[in-house]
Design an enzyme around this catalytic site. Sequence first.
Site, PDB file in Angstrom:
ATOM      1  N   GLY A  71       0.815  -1.202   0.000  1.00 29.57           N
ATOM      2  CA  GLY A  71       0.000   0.000   0.000  1.00 29.57           C
ATOM      3  C   GLY A  71       0.846   1.247   0.000  1.00 29.57           C
ATOM      4  O   GLY A  71       0.325   2.357   0.170  1.00 29.57           O
ATOM      5  N   THR A  72       2.163   1.086  -0.181  1.00 31.24           N
ATOM      6  CA  THR A  72       3.058   2.244  -0.247  1.00 31.24           C
ATOM      7  C   THR A  72       2.866   2.945  -1.587  1.00 31.24           C
ATOM      8  O   THR A  72       2.814   2.293  -2.633  1.00 31.24           O
ATOM      9  CB  THR A  72       4.527   1.801  -0.112  1.00 31.24           C
ATOM     10  OG1 THR A  72       4.669   1.026   1.087  1.00 31.24           O
ATOM     11  CG2 THR A  72       5.458   3.006  -0.048  1.00 31.24           C
ATOM     12  N   THR A  73       2.766   4.260  -1.568  1.00 35.02           N
ATOM     13  CA  THR A  73       2.629   5.026  -2.803  1.00 35.02           C
ATOM     14  C   THR A  73       3.897   5.844  -3.041  1.00 35.02           C
ATOM     15  O   THR A  73       4.767   5.935  -2.178  1.00 35.02           O
ATOM     16  CB  THR A  73       1.405   5.948  -2.753  1.00 35.02           C
ATOM     17  OG1 THR A  73       1.509   6.823  -1.614  1.00 35.02           O
ATOM     18  CG2 THR A  73       0.123   5.138  -2.627  1.00 35.02           C
ATOM     19  N   SER A  97      -3.478   1.477  -4.303  1.00 40.09           N
ATOM     20  CA  SER A  97      -3.253   2.830  -3.796  1.00 40.09           C
ATOM     21  C   SER A  97      -4.079   3.085  -2.555  1.00 40.09           C
ATOM     22  O   SER A  97      -3.780   3.985  -1.766  1.00 40.09           O
ATOM     23  CB  SER A  97      -3.598   3.861  -4.876  1.00 40.09           C
ATOM     24  OG  SER A  97      -4.943   3.718  -5.289  1.00 40.09           O
ATOM     25  N   PHE A  99      -6.597   0.519   0.254  1.00 45.02           N
ATOM     26  CA  PHE A  99      -7.185  -0.782   0.550  1.00 45.02           C
ATOM     27  C   PHE A  99      -8.589  -0.691   1.140  1.00 45.02           C
ATOM     28  O   PHE A  99      -9.224  -1.711   1.386  1.00 45.02           O
ATOM     29  CB  PHE A  99      -6.278  -1.559   1.515  1.00 45.02           C
ATOM     30  CG  PHE A  99      -5.098  -2.190   0.830  1.00 45.02           C
ATOM     31  CD1 PHE A  99      -5.207  -3.415   0.219  1.00 45.02           C
ATOM     32  CD2 PHE A  99      -3.872  -1.539   0.791  1.00 45.02           C
ATOM     33  CE1 PHE A  99      -4.126  -4.002  -0.426  1.00 45.02           C
ATOM     34  CE2 PHE A  99      -2.786  -2.103   0.145  1.00 45.02           C
ATOM     35  CZ  PHE A  99      -2.910  -3.345  -0.460  1.00 45.02           C
ATOM     36  N   HIS A 131      -4.928  15.105   2.850  1.00 42.83           N
ATOM     37  CA  HIS A 131      -4.329  14.107   3.726  1.00 42.83           C
ATOM     38  C   HIS A 131      -3.573  14.779   4.874  1.00 42.83           C
ATOM     39  O   HIS A 131      -3.332  15.980   4.853  1.00 42.83           O
ATOM     40  CB  HIS A 131      -3.372  13.192   2.945  1.00 42.83           C
ATOM     41  CG  HIS A 131      -4.072  12.134   2.158  1.00 42.83           C
ATOM     42  ND1 HIS A 131      -4.551  12.359   0.882  1.00 42.83           N
ATOM     43  CD2 HIS A 131      -4.393  10.851   2.454  1.00 42.83           C
ATOM     44  CE1 HIS A 131      -5.125  11.253   0.435  1.00 42.83           C
ATOM     45  NE2 HIS A 131      -5.044  10.324   1.368  1.00 42.83           N
ATOM     46  N   HIS A 132      -3.169  13.952   5.824  1.00 39.01           N
ATOM     47  CA  HIS A 132      -2.388  14.405   6.981  1.00 39.01           C
ATOM     48  C   HIS A 132      -1.025  14.926   6.542  1.00 39.01           C
ATOM     49  O   HIS A 132      -0.514  14.580   5.475  1.00 39.01           O
ATOM     50  CB  HIS A 132      -2.224  13.269   7.981  1.00 39.01           C
ATOM     51  CG  HIS A 132      -1.720  11.999   7.350  1.00 39.01           C
ATOM     52  ND1 HIS A 132      -0.387  11.728   7.161  1.00 39.01           N
ATOM     53  CD2 HIS A 132      -2.393  10.936   6.845  1.00 39.01           C
ATOM     54  CE1 HIS A 132      -0.245  10.557   6.577  1.00 39.01           C
ATOM     55  NE2 HIS A 132      -1.452  10.046   6.371  1.00 39.01           N
ATOM     56  N   LYS A 135       2.053  12.666   5.326  1.00 45.56           N
ATOM     57  CA  LYS A 135       2.076  11.957   4.040  1.00 45.56           C
ATOM     58  C   LYS A 135       3.173  12.529   3.166  1.00 45.56           C
ATOM     59  O   LYS A 135       3.224  13.732   2.919  1.00 45.56           O
ATOM     60  CB  LYS A 135       0.716  12.060   3.344  1.00 45.56           C
ATOM     61  CG  LYS A 135       0.634  11.214   2.081  1.00 45.56           C
ATOM     62  CD  LYS A 135      -0.788  11.093   1.578  1.00 45.56           C
ATOM     63  CE  LYS A 135      -0.871  10.262   0.302  1.00 45.56           C
ATOM     64  NZ  LYS A 135      -0.327   8.896   0.485  1.00 45.56           N
ATOM     65  N   GLY A 141      -1.677   8.464  -4.016  1.00 48.07           N
ATOM     66  CA  GLY A 141      -1.828   7.373  -4.969  1.00 48.07           C
ATOM     67  C   GLY A 141      -3.288   7.159  -5.345  1.00 48.07           C
ATOM     68  O   GLY A 141      -3.604   6.797  -6.486  1.00 48.07           O
ATOM     69  N   THR A 142      -4.180   7.385  -4.392  1.00 45.76           N
ATOM     70  CA  THR A 142      -5.614   7.251  -4.664  1.00 45.76           C
ATOM     71  C   THR A 142      -6.064   8.273  -5.696  1.00 45.76           C
ATOM     72  O   THR A 142      -6.807   7.949  -6.629  1.00 45.76           O
ATOM     73  CB  THR A 142      -6.414   7.408  -3.364  1.00 45.76           C
ATOM     74  OG1 THR A 142      -6.006   6.399  -2.440  1.00 45.76           O
ATOM     75  CG2 THR A 142      -7.908   7.280  -3.615  1.00 45.76           C
TER      76      THR A 142
END
Length: 233
Positions: A71-73, A97, A99, A131-132, A135, A141-142
Amino acid sequence: MKIALLGYGKMGKIIERVAIERGHSICFKANSKTKALHFEDADVAIDFSIPSTAVLNIKSAINANVPVISGTTGWLEHYTNITAHCNANNGAFLYASNFSLGVNIFFEVNRVLASLIAKYPDYHLGIEEIHHTQKLDAPSGTAISLANDIIKTSDYKNWTLDSPNSDEIKIDAKRIEDVPGTHIISYNSEVDSVEIKHTAHNREGFALGAVIAAEWIADKKGVFSMKDVLNIG
């Protein structure tokens, strides 16, 4: 199931807890300072590390004949190389990207909306992601996955963080303290707007999806996605 956990930050710790709650055990934990990876006892590996170590983590698991999900982008320029390495070594690999079950449903809604609205050029597209502040990559990635799915069914050719050309999708990436993840797709015209939005309230959904994916891939060979795990589309 015994899990090698590659990446032991906030997400790694949540994945550990969720995995144990589901009856699994963690046989190995690695962080950015770990010098050697050990897969001797592992049934599967879960990679939630950082972009600079993800490729090595994934290849090392494949070389050890251990199925691996990531799940690493921020490393996707190497994705084709990784999938070729997996297939050449009869391995098992799954990248997502995101889960989250909700996000993967959101991906499907985005594809349908993009295909429907592509015939109406008066609508102008925008993507916003929040995002936070921890990141490391931007856009997420999403957001890239959302943009790429739109590109497949439209006249858009690329995405950008800068001022877009007429054939580019503008992604507005924001970093705000303690935001797990929000993604908004908006189509605006002079007469109305159409918008879809996904908001993550915490990181539990990401962790649960990752563990479910690890359970699913444990006895398989090949390159997969969350669409395979969830039987979507």
